[in-house]
Design a protein around this motif. Sequence first.
Motif, PDB file in Angstrom:
ATOM      1  N   PHE A  64       3.029   3.170   4.847  1.00 38.68           N
ATOM      2  CA  PHE A  64       2.163   2.899   3.709  1.00 38.68           C
ATOM      3  C   PHE A  64       0.939   2.064   4.073  1.00 38.68           C
ATOM      4  CE2 PHE A  64       0.842   0.494  -0.041  1.00 38.68           C
ATOM      5  CZ  PHE A  64       0.558   1.543  -0.882  1.00 38.68           C
ATOM      6  N   PHE A  65       1.136   0.901   4.677  1.00 39.15           N
ATOM      7  CA  PHE A  65       0.033  -0.043   4.863  1.00 39.15           C
ATOM      8  C   PHE A  65      -0.903   0.297   6.015  1.00 39.15           C
ATOM      9  CE2 PHE A  65       3.166  -2.630   2.536  1.00 39.15           C
ATOM     10  CZ  PHE A  65       2.379  -2.934   1.442  1.00 39.15           C
ATOM     11  N   ASN A  66      -0.395   0.834   7.101  1.00 38.46           N
ATOM     12  CA  ASN A  66      -1.226   1.042   8.283  1.00 38.46           C
ATOM     13  C   ASN A  66      -1.627   2.488   8.518  1.00 38.46           C
ATOM     14  OD1 ASN A  66      -1.340  -1.689   9.015  1.00 38.46           O
ATOM     15  ND2 ASN A  66       0.715  -1.555   9.868  1.00 38.46           N
ATOM     16  N   SER A  67      -1.413   3.346   7.545  1.00 35.67           N
ATOM     17  CA  SER A  67      -1.773   4.748   7.690  1.00 35.67           C
ATOM     18  C   SER A  67      -3.210   4.972   7.231  1.00 35.67           C
ATOM     19  CB  SER A  67      -0.841   5.608   6.831  1.00 35.67           C
ATOM     20  OG  SER A  67      -1.256   6.954   6.850  1.00 35.67           O
TER      21      SER A  67
ATOM     22  N   ARG B  10     -13.322  11.490   1.391  1.00 40.69           N
ATOM     23  CA  ARG B  10     -13.478  10.110   1.873  1.00 40.69           C
ATOM     24  C   ARG B  10     -12.288   9.790   2.763  1.00 40.69           C
ATOM     25  NH1 ARG B  10     -12.007   4.948  -0.379  1.00 40.69           N
ATOM     26  NH2 ARG B  10     -11.307   6.021  -2.254  1.00 40.69           N
ATOM     27  N   ILE B  11     -12.567   9.230   3.935  1.00 37.12           N
ATOM     28  CA  ILE B  11     -11.531   8.807   4.877  1.00 37.12           C
ATOM     29  C   ILE B  11     -11.534   7.293   4.927  1.00 37.12           C
ATOM     30  CG2 ILE B  11     -10.757   8.803   7.263  1.00 37.12           C
ATOM     31  CD1 ILE B  11     -12.097  11.511   7.604  1.00 37.12           C
ATOM     32  N   GLU B  12     -10.350   6.727   4.825  1.00 40.09           N
ATOM     33  CA  GLU B  12     -10.162   5.285   4.988  1.00 40.09           C
ATOM     34  C   GLU B  12      -9.319   5.090   6.234  1.00 40.09           C
ATOM     35  OE1 GLU B  12      -7.962   2.647   2.133  1.00 40.09           O
ATOM     36  OE2 GLU B  12      -9.647   3.256   0.862  1.00 40.09           O
ATOM     37  N   LYS B  13      -9.950   4.634   7.300  1.00 40.77           N
ATOM     38  CA  LYS B  13      -9.226   4.427   8.564  1.00 40.77           C
ATOM     39  C   LYS B  13      -8.666   3.020   8.603  1.00 40.77           C
ATOM     40  CE  LYS B  13     -11.953   7.661  11.237  1.00 40.77           C
ATOM     41  NZ  LYS B  13     -12.786   7.868  12.406  1.00 40.77           N
ATOM     42  N   LYS B  14      -7.494   2.877   9.186  1.00 39.10           N
ATOM     43  CA  LYS B  14      -6.868   1.559   9.349  1.00 39.10           C
ATOM     44  C   LYS B  14      -6.923   1.159  10.806  1.00 39.10           C
ATOM     45  CE  LYS B  14      -5.790   1.244   5.092  1.00 39.10           C
ATOM     46  NZ  LYS B  14      -6.429   0.335   4.200  1.00 39.10           N
ATOM     47  N   GLN B  15      -7.118  -0.136  11.056  1.00 35.44           N
ATOM     48  CA  GLN B  15      -7.177  -0.653  12.426  1.00 35.44           C
ATOM     49  C   GLN B  15      -5.796  -0.958  12.934  1.00 35.44           C
ATOM     50  OE1 GLN B  15      -9.619  -0.153  10.837  1.00 35.44           O
ATOM     51  NE2 GLN B  15     -11.493  -0.849  11.719  1.00 35.44           N
TER      52      GLN B  15
END
Length: 76
Positions: free
Chosen positions: A51-54, A71-76
Amino acid sequence: MCKFLKFDLLFKDVESDKIGKGARKEYIISRYGEPVLEDGGVFLYRKSAIFFNSPKVYLEFDDKDILINIRIEKKQ
């Protein structure tokens, strides 16, 4: 196909412009499966178990079920 693999395919296809504005909602569902969440014409895809880091992909459709925004939301 596993949901992880379908998300990876969607993410890759969006980043490489294999899908884009004008795609039909039925095509998106048939190729990538049902979204994790659908709200007001916006689909949310992410790895369902992470959930949180995807990373997340948001697909917005118009009232004729045509893709109008990605829209893409990338996680570090």
